[in-house]
Every structure is written in C-alpha cells, then in structure tokens.
Design an enzyme around this catalytic site. Structure first.
Site, PDB file in Angstrom:
ATOM      1  N   CYS A  60       0.830  -1.193   0.111  1.00 18.28           N
ATOM      2  CA  CYS A  60       0.223   0.049   0.153  1.00 18.28           C
ATOM      3  C   CYS A  60       0.847   0.940   0.040  1.00 18.28           C
ATOM      4  CB  CYS A  60      -0.974  -0.016   1.173  1.00 18.28           C
ATOM      5  SG  CYS A  60      -0.363  -0.140   2.866  1.00 18.28           S
ATOM      6  N   THR A  61       0.369   2.377   0.098  1.00 12.93           N
ATOM      7  CA  THR A  61       1.107   3.527  -0.140  1.00 12.93           C
ATOM      8  C   THR A  61       2.097   3.691   0.937  1.00 12.93           C
ATOM      9  OG1 THR A  61      -0.920   4.695  -0.949  1.00 12.93           O
ATOM     10  CG2 THR A  61       0.906   6.224  -0.170  1.00 12.93           C
TER      11      THR A  61
END
Length: 300
Positions: A185-186
C-alpha cells in the site's frame, strides 16, 4: 522563499486516551502552522502533515517525545501546507477504516499477528528466488491501482477499505492461500492491518513491504517491480518517483494515457474519474453520462 515539506507517518501503539492525544496534536500543528490530516485511535496514530520544513521537523521531534511514539518513522515528500485544504485532527475507532476494530490487536511492538516485513531489497530477492510462487496483493482502493501498481499484482475489487473483509471472505482468492503473498500500500499502514486479517482467514505465507510503495520507490525508482504513478491523498493527486515513470492509466473518455483523477462535475456524484488534460474540462462527467440524478430542492 522558505522550503516546505510533507511528512507521512503512522505508528501502532496502545493509546489509553485518544481524545487527549487529539487535543495535543491539534494544538501542536496550529502552533507550527501545519495543515494536513491526523487520525488517532486506541491502536495508534496515522497522519500526513505539511508546512515549512523546520516547522514539520519540530512537529516530528515533539511528537516523538510521547512515550508511545518514540519509534515513529516518517516518510518525506515534496509539498507543503498548501497541498491540504485545512488541518483535521480526529479520534476514530480505527486509524484505517477496515471495519475490524475489535479484531485488531496492538501492543508496544505494533500489530500482533501481521505479515513478515520485507525491505525493498528483500522484496526483489524473494521474487527472484521464488518466481511465480510470489503474488503481489494490492492493499489500496482499486481505483488507485489504475495509475500505478506492482507488475502482475492482484487488485481486489475494493471501492473503500471497508470492502476488504468481504473480499477476503468471498472465496475469490482462496487459491492464493498456498502462495507467498506480498501485500503493499502507499506507506505501509494498510498492510499492517490487511496482512493480519489475511492470516486470520487462512492465508499462510503473508509479507508486507516495510514502508510501503513509498520506501520501495525511494530505493528503486522506476527500475524495479513498480510501474506507473502513485496516487496520494492530497491536492497533488499523484506523484512519480523519477522522470522515467511510465503512464499506465487510460483516460475514461478517449483512452489516451493519463495519471490524473478529477471529480465528476455532477454535484450529486463527485466520483473520481481518470481523464487526460483534453477531456478534463470544467464540466466533465462520468463517461456514461453519470447515472446519479442531481439532488433537487425540497418542495416549498
């Protein structure tokens, strides 16, 4: 002209009184002239703040003085206070809204029962060693993957983070339970939780990228296993790691290359749509004409 920066961070640790931490964090940011979004829960803190670089550094130093946040790690990026509409500091049941607050267990070392952390280098080594037995599993909302993702990644059908539990329990991904799964994820926070949820549901060999896509991009730029742009939740909307980034997104109107989302002009919709500069006009709406009917004024 003063230099500005954006700091992205999270830290899992038990917090007995989230409301008190909210009051402290809001006062600190206001004093330093920072803007951004900070969420606090009994599980920890999750924030993105921007402002003048020395003010942001002071914010980080002061936040780390809280005993539970001493190990807080920060990822830095270009930008500043102007990339956020306001300062928002709130207490929530979860710092990431999976709808699994009662399932998550946190101690002084972080999330209990999560996936194995891999450095960016270890990610590449695992893929090189295990080949097709490794599967990248996107831990973001599905639309984010339209402009950037790891090559060959599985992208669950998720409109919001709340959708992940039902997706995992749908049976769609049961064939992956014997694979080596790298969640990403980010900045890493969603995978701290997602990897634990996956392990609780029978996914045996689960990993997560330490520091998320941001750390991987810092290490390898666009010369590794990541391709495209990274969606970010501020007014920049996206960022690239190097000038060599490829544009993998396609305009929903004309299919031209694009990495820029805009909001549908229909005020009753406002969904994000991926459009190229030529199609992103002031009145641009969803390609199907936007089926949502604008709200009407109440009868007099």
């Amino acid at each position: 002209m003063s230099l500005s920066r954006i700091a992205l961070y999270y830290h899992f640790t038990p917090i007995a009184d989230p409301e008190s931490v909210v009051l402290w964090q809001r006062a600190l940011c206001e004093k330093l002239g920072l803007r951004g979004r900070i969420l606090v829960s009994k599980h920890g803190i999750n924030g993105t703040v921007g402002g003048e670089i020395n003010a942001v550094k002071q914010y980080v130093r002061t936040t780390r003085q809280y005993s539970g946040f001493r190990g807080l790690e920060v990822k830095w990026s270009d930008g500043g206070a102007e990339d956020f509409p306001r300062l928002s500091v709130k207490a929530r049941d979860e710092i990431v809204a999976f709808g699994a607050a009662d399932e998550l267990t946190v101690d002084q070392d972080g999330v209990v029962g999560g996936g194995i952390h891999l450095s960016p280098q270890e990610v590449n080594e695992l893929v090189e060693r295990e080949g097709d037995d490794v599967v990248f599993f996107d831990g973001r909302n599905a639309f984010e993957a339209r402009i950037g993702r790891f090559k060959g990644a599985v992208v669950p059908d998720t409109r919001t983070t709340h959708d992940f539990v039902s997706e995992l329990e749908s049976g769609k991904y049961d064939e992956l339970k014997g694979k080596k799964i790298i969640t990403y994820c980010t900045g890493g926070i969603r995978c701290e939780i997602l990897s634990a949820l996956m392990k609780n549901r029978g996914f045996e060999d689960v990993y997560q990228i330490d520091g998320g896509i941001v750390r991987y991009g810092e290490a390898f730029g666009d010369a590794g296993l990541w391709e495209g742009s990274l969606y970010v939740f501020d007014q920049r909307m996206h960022m690239e790691f190097t000038p060599d980034a490829v544009t993998i997104g396609e305009c929903e109107q004309c299919q031209a290359p694009s990495n820029r989302f805009v909001n549908c002009a229909n005020q009753a919709c406002r969904e994000l749509i991926l459009l190229c500069p030529d199609c992103a006009t002031e009145n641009a709406m969803c390609p199907a004409g936007c089926a949502k009917v604008p709200a009407t004024a109440p009868a007099a």
